[in-house]
Design a protein around this motif. Structure first.
Motif, short mmCIF file in Angstrom:
data_model
loop_
_atom_site.label_atom_id
_atom_site.label_comp_id
_atom_site.label_asym_id
_atom_site.label_seq_id
_atom_site.Cartn_x
_atom_site.Cartn_y
_atom_site.Cartn_z
N ALA A 86 0.82 -1.22 0.00
CA ALA A 86 0.00 0.00 0.00
C ALA A 86 0.85 1.26 0.00
CB ALA A 86 -0.93 -0.01 1.20
N ASP A 87 2.04 1.18 0.57
CA ASP A 87 2.93 2.34 0.65
C ASP A 87 3.91 2.45 -0.52
OD1 ASP A 87 1.78 3.12 3.06
OD2 ASP A 87 3.15 1.88 4.23
N PHE A 88 3.81 1.56 -1.48
CA PHE A 88 4.73 1.56 -2.62
C PHE A 88 4.48 2.75 -3.53
CE2 PHE A 88 5.90 -3.23 -3.24
CZ PHE A 88 6.57 -3.22 -2.04
N THR A 89 5.57 3.21 -4.15
CA THR A 89 5.46 4.19 -5.23
C THR A 89 5.06 3.44 -6.50
OG1 THR A 89 7.75 3.88 -5.95
CG2 THR A 89 7.35 5.55 -4.23
N LYS A 90 4.75 4.18 -7.56
CA LYS A 90 4.39 3.57 -8.84
C LYS A 90 5.52 2.65 -9.33
CE LYS A 90 2.86 4.67 -13.50
NZ LYS A 90 2.54 5.71 -14.47
N GLU A 91 6.75 3.10 -9.19
CA GLU A 91 7.89 2.30 -9.63
C GLU A 91 8.03 1.02 -8.80
OE1 GLU A 91 8.11 5.66 -8.99
OE2 GLU A 91 8.12 6.26 -11.09
N GLN A 92 7.79 1.15 -7.50
CA GLN A 92 7.87 -0.03 -6.64
C GLN A 92 6.76 -1.03 -6.98
OE1 GLN A 92 7.89 2.28 -2.99
NE2 GLN A 92 9.84 1.33 -2.41
N HIS A 93 5.56 -0.51 -7.33
CA HIS A 93 4.48 -1.40 -7.75
C HIS A 93 4.90 -2.19 -9.00
CE1 HIS A 93 1.05 -0.70 -5.14
NE2 HIS A 93 1.37 0.58 -5.11
N GLN A 94 5.52 -1.49 -9.96
CA GLN A 94 5.97 -2.16 -11.18
C GLN A 94 7.04 -3.19 -10.85
OE1 GLN A 94 4.65 -1.93 -14.36
NE2 GLN A 94 5.92 -3.74 -14.62
N GLY A 95 7.96 -2.85 -9.97
CA GLY A 95 9.00 -3.79 -9.57
C GLY A 95 8.42 -5.01 -8.89
N HIS A 96 7.41 -4.81 -8.04
CA HIS A 96 6.79 -5.94 -7.36
C HIS A 96 6.02 -6.81 -8.35
CE1 HIS A 96 5.44 -8.14 -3.87
NE2 HIS A 96 4.23 -8.15 -4.39
N LEU A 97 5.36 -6.18 -9.30
CA LEU A 97 4.66 -6.94 -10.33
C LEU A 97 5.66 -7.76 -11.15
CD1 LEU A 97 2.06 -7.67 -11.79
CD2 LEU A 97 2.32 -5.60 -13.17
N ASP A 98 6.78 -7.16 -11.51
CA ASP A 98 7.83 -7.89 -12.23
C ASP A 98 8.32 -9.09 -11.42
OD1 ASP A 98 7.64 -6.07 -14.32
OD2 ASP A 98 9.42 -4.93 -13.71
N LEU A 99 8.52 -8.88 -10.12
CA LEU A 99 8.96 -9.97 -9.23
C LEU A 99 7.95 -11.10 -9.24
CD1 LEU A 99 10.80 -11.11 -6.93
CD2 LEU A 99 9.32 -9.85 -5.35
N ARG A 100 6.67 -10.77 -9.12
CA ARG A 100 5.63 -11.81 -9.08
C ARG A 100 5.52 -12.52 -10.43
NH1 ARG A 100 3.06 -11.94 -4.36
NH2 ARG A 100 1.29 -13.09 -5.18
N LEU A 101 5.70 -11.80 -11.52
CA LEU A 101 5.71 -12.45 -12.84
C LEU A 101 6.87 -13.42 -12.96
CD1 LEU A 101 4.77 -9.44 -15.13
CD2 LEU A 101 3.31 -11.35 -14.46
N ASN A 102 8.03 -13.04 -12.42
CA ASN A 102 9.17 -13.95 -12.42
C ASN A 102 8.89 -15.20 -11.59
OD1 ASN A 102 10.81 -12.39 -14.09
ND2 ASN A 102 11.70 -11.26 -12.39
N MET A 103 8.16 -15.03 -10.48
CA MET A 103 7.81 -16.18 -9.65
C MET A 103 6.87 -17.13 -10.41
SD MET A 103 7.17 -14.29 -6.05
CE MET A 103 8.49 -13.74 -4.99
N ILE A 104 5.91 -16.55 -11.13
CA ILE A 104 4.99 -17.37 -11.93
C ILE A 104 5.77 -18.10 -13.01
CG2 ILE A 104 3.07 -17.29 -13.57
CD1 ILE A 104 1.94 -14.96 -11.83
#
Length: 98
Positions: A19-37
Motif C-alpha cells: 500500500a505504501d509503494f510508489t508507482k515504480e515499486q508497484h511495477q518492480g513488485h509486479l515484475d517480481l511476481r511475474l518472475n515467480m509465476i
C-alpha cells in the motif's frame, strides 16, 4: 481459494507493505511476481517431463496462488474479473479466432 490467499497476505503483512509503494515499486513488485509465476511454470514443465504427478499438482497450485495473490495485492475485484473473463470465454466458439 481467495479467502486463504487473503489470510496469507494478512498474516505476513503483504497488503500493508504494498500500500505504501510508489508507482515504480508497484511495477518492480509486479515484475517480481511475474518472475515467480515463470519459475513455477518451468517447474511445471520439468514435472510433466518427469511424469511426476505430485510436483505437477504442486506447480499448478503455486501458479494459482501467485496469480490470485497478485490480483489480491493490486486490489482487483477477483470475482468480478473472473466472471467477466469467463463470460467472454463462454461466448467463443471452439477453434474460431476472430
Amino acid at each position: 481459494m481467495i479467502k486463504l490467499i487473503e489470510e496469507m497476505h494478512e498474516k505476513f503483512g503483504f497488503k500493508e507493505v504494498i500500500a505504501d509503494f510508489t508507482k515504480e515499486q508497484h511495477q518492480g513488485h509486479l515484475d517480481l511476481r511475474l518472475n515467480m509465476i515463470q519459475e513455477e511454470y518451468f517447474e511445471l514443465c520439468e514435472a510433466v517431463d518427469n511424469k511426476d504427478a505430485e510436483e505437477t499438482v504442486d506447480a499448478l497450485i503455486d501458479i494459482i496462488v501467485f496469480a490470485i495473490g497478485t490480483l489480491d495485492l493490486f486490489d482487483v475485484d477477483i470475482d468480478k474479473a473472473y466472471s467477466g473473463v469467463m463470460q467472454a470465454n463462454l461466448q467463443k466458439n471452439k477453434g474460431v479466432k476472430p
